[in-house]
Write a protein that holds these residues in place. Sequence first.
Motif, PDB file in Angstrom:
ATOM      1  N   SER A 127     -14.339  -8.548  -5.013  1.00 46.60           N
ATOM      2  CA  SER A 127     -14.282  -9.783  -4.247  1.00 46.60           C
ATOM      3  C   SER A 127     -13.047  -9.704  -3.350  1.00 46.60           C
ATOM      4  N   MET A 128     -12.608 -10.869  -2.827  1.00 45.47           N
ATOM      5  CA  MET A 128     -11.556 -10.876  -1.829  1.00 45.47           C
ATOM      6  C   MET A 128     -10.210 -10.433  -2.384  1.00 45.47           C
ATOM      7  N   ASP A 129      -9.967 -10.579  -3.675  1.00 48.03           N
ATOM      8  CA  ASP A 129      -8.661 -10.206  -4.217  1.00 48.03           C
ATOM      9  C   ASP A 129      -8.406  -8.706  -4.137  1.00 48.03           C
ATOM     10  N   THR A 130      -9.464  -7.908  -4.196  1.00 48.35           N
ATOM     11  CA  THR A 130      -9.284  -6.451  -4.180  1.00 48.35           C
ATOM     12  C   THR A 130      -8.668  -5.950  -2.872  1.00 48.35           C
ATOM     13  N   ALA A 133      -3.916  -4.144   0.148  1.00 48.09           N
ATOM     14  CA  ALA A 133      -3.110  -4.239   1.373  1.00 48.09           C
ATOM     15  C   ALA A 133      -1.648  -4.548   1.043  1.00 48.09           C
ATOM     16  N   ILE A 134      -1.428  -5.529   0.172  1.00 45.79           N
ATOM     17  CA  ILE A 134      -0.049  -5.899  -0.183  1.00 45.79           C
ATOM     18  C   ILE A 134       0.664  -4.726  -0.840  1.00 45.79           C
ATOM     19  N   GLY A 135      -0.014  -4.075  -1.786  1.00 51.09           N
ATOM     20  CA  GLY A 135       0.611  -2.951  -2.483  1.00 51.09           C
ATOM     21  C   GLY A 135       0.921  -1.798  -1.552  1.00 51.09           C
ATOM     22  N   ALA A 143      -5.033   1.628   9.571  1.00 47.07           N
ATOM     23  CA  ALA A 143      -5.817   1.355   8.358  1.00 47.07           C
ATOM     24  C   ALA A 143      -5.396   0.037   7.727  1.00 47.07           C
ATOM     25  N   LEU A 144      -4.081  -0.220   7.700  1.00 51.76           N
ATOM     26  CA  LEU A 144      -3.608  -1.493   7.159  1.00 51.76           C
ATOM     27  C   LEU A 144      -4.141  -2.670   7.973  1.00 51.76           C
ATOM     28  N   ALA A 145      -4.097  -2.538   9.286  1.00 52.27           N
ATOM     29  CA  ALA A 145      -4.583  -3.626  10.143  1.00 52.27           C
ATOM     30  C   ALA A 145      -6.053  -3.908   9.886  1.00 52.27           C
ATOM     31  N   VAL A 146      -6.866  -2.872   9.738  1.00 53.69           N
ATOM     32  CA  VAL A 146      -8.291  -3.066   9.448  1.00 53.69           C
ATOM     33  C   VAL A 146      -8.465  -3.729   8.086  1.00 53.69           C
ATOM     34  N   VAL A 163      -6.416  -5.651   6.438  1.00 52.68           N
ATOM     35  CA  VAL A 163      -5.928  -7.032   6.417  1.00 52.68           C
ATOM     36  C   VAL A 163      -6.789  -7.943   7.276  1.00 52.68           C
ATOM     37  N   VAL A 164      -7.089  -7.497   8.503  1.00 55.76           N
ATOM     38  CA  VAL A 164      -7.770  -8.378   9.444  1.00 55.76           C
ATOM     39  C   VAL A 164      -9.203  -8.654   9.007  1.00 55.76           C
TER      40      VAL A 164
END
Length: 799
Positions: free
Chosen positions: A240-243, A248-250, A450-453, A455-456
């Motif tokens: 779900s959304m938490d994954t 991303a945060i990690g 990759a991070l931007a993809v 997160v966004v």
Amino acid sequence: MACFHCNEPIPPDCSLVARVGGVARPVCCIGCRAAAEWIEGLGLGDYYSLRSEPAVRGESDRPDFGAWDRPQLARLHVRRRGDGRAEAVVLVEGLRCAACAWLIEHALGRLPGVHEVGVNAPARRVRLLFDPERTRLSTLLEAMARLGYVPQPLDAEALDSLRQRETRDALKRLVVAGLGAMQAMMYAVALYAGAFDGIDPAVRDFFRWVGFVVATPVVLYSARPFFAGALREWRSRRLSMDTPVAIAIGLIYVASLVETLRGGHEIYFDSVTMFVFFLLTGRYVEMRARHRAGDVVDALARLQPTLAERRGADGYEQVGVHELEPGDVVRVAAGASVPADGVLVGPACRVDESLLSGESTPRRHAPGDALIAGSLVLDGPVEVRVQRVGAETVLSGIVQMVTRAATRKPRLARMADVRATHFVIRVLTLTVLTALGWTLVRPEQAFAAALAVLVVSCPCAFALAVPSALTRALAVLARRGVLVMDADALEALAGADCVVFDKTGTLSLPHVDPAAVEVLRGSRREALALAAALEQGNTHPLAAAVRAAAGDAPLPEAVDLAQVAGAGVEGSIDGRRLRLGRADFAGGDGGDALLLADADGPIARFPVGERPRPGTADLIARLQAEGMRVEILSGDAPARVAAMAATLGIRDWQAAATPADKLARVAALREGGARVVVVGDGINDAPVLAAADVAVALGSGTALAQAVSGLLLTGERLDGVLEARQLGRRMLAVLRQNLNWALGYNLSVVPLAAFGFVPPWLAALGMSASSVVVIMNSLRIDLPAAPAGEAGATREALA
């Protein structure tokens, strides 16, 4: 060493172990050993791999729940249903996640006498449906406590405490993230300026390490719910959304720390703190919207006072509501709430029932009228004779029915969960492909792109699209006097094209004309007073018509009242045994009229007419104007049904219909492709209500009819059917807008992020803004309904 069950430190002198999965696991106390071994004995050892947090400590000195079985306390929390089962709703401390809900449902569901266990983890509520002849409530609560979850009564104080803790925890995390984001951005500005104008390497490293210090509490404390949620998803083998959020945060945090250690160029401590802050802001807005949606139901739970003034031999005494018994007389002051269901003894007064019925205009009640617990007396003081207390009141029944709906996930939400899972898989796949593509072209840009993809394209807005719209619609309908007991019914009602009404008690209300009363002995005034006294407290529409015919005249006191289903009522007045009802029941010849008689024979005949409910003709016209087919299915005589159909402008009707006839007609309509709504109130309506696509029951109807219904109209008018249909269509329209926005947003920004045009901090802002837009759009459901053409959303939106 930590306890296997609760994860608390094990005392040095403790050598207790619990055998789980064939392995000896160290535990800290006898209570934790008992809880762990009981869970294993039930075959539910998977709980320990599914849970996201350690269980609550299993205290060996648990409280004694035997008090819950005492009659005076049980009547406040246990509601007896018409099918012989009992229902109770409790608040549960320690209920944190889906694994906790899974454990409680499976453990208690295997106990003898338990028919259903519903768990609403976000609201910390557990609904128990059990057979009181086979098990006691205290046994179920003891079993729950043995698992490490402490049940508490569902009262106003507990509700407020739960809300306050949730809000306080969310605010603390949000404040920490906000302060961290501001500080990290201040240091980042200095680093950005230094990249253009030059900066001493020592100063640069200093700002980077300060940024790390600021970002660390944001990641480890404020973002903890996202990591816990992702861990729970991985253990339960669903996404779900938490994954993607946790990943991303990690990644941002660890990569920035690595770059700081090796003196690299790309540092994202400002981005990770802003990402967490924006995401927590969206969740806080969602939590507040959820709280507002639950305000109506929680307000219902708060309506019933805890104290009452009971009349005794020496005057009035203040007692707890749980001490009241049927037959007690209580005094209710002006501006105070009625403590229990009962009958108004006197004098006549105005009563505000807006939170219960949705009607904003106070109703005037005469002596003998029924009053509902929680209604507000505007003129007082008045006296009320108690009939039902605690969980047996109408108010408690409404709260428990709505709670039942909250513990069942609607079809729309289940479909959205499946779509969100597929969406997350696509997001993770696209992130990997973006990283691989940039690695081949420009490796130094791969991580940022990759991070931007990741997160966004986070599916926060997508995951919120259904629950935010559905929750808002349920809250708005509750304020309008329509309680949704099955959320799927609201979706079905929006697409229905046929409405079938029962007549007596639904479309029409009985009417007794005082001038038409045929007096055989005594006076008309006396006959009306005797009949009204016998019907005091009876909620049947015919009883209300008899009391209305008597007007405000003082009534004698009737005792030993006994209702005979389908026949009438009998009781004693001044030592005189009286009967009121059908002629064969009362002992005389009265035709279709009600007959009042005593041991000496008939006293008076009350011809019964009928009239449409207020606003019914307008409702029928509006339904037909929307293209809906309207029919009447009634067991009444053909002449009466034909007259009512002509009055309301209904062409299709069927009279003298048995329950089997009604079932056959609804089945025929559905086989012809119609989506059928059935509106009824009586016991004989329960089978056809259960067979309909959408079942609508009246709040004044029988408990059996209400139990099989998806919608409950608590007021006197039937307009709620149309309001619920229009609001359901509006909800589906807003839901489609939410889904289109979430999908359109991702389709437009993901390519930009993949090609490196969106930095991670801007991606975080866009993702959070997308979630807030979905929530704010859902709040628009409170606006006037849109035209039918605009609300063309159907289940294809989620297909």
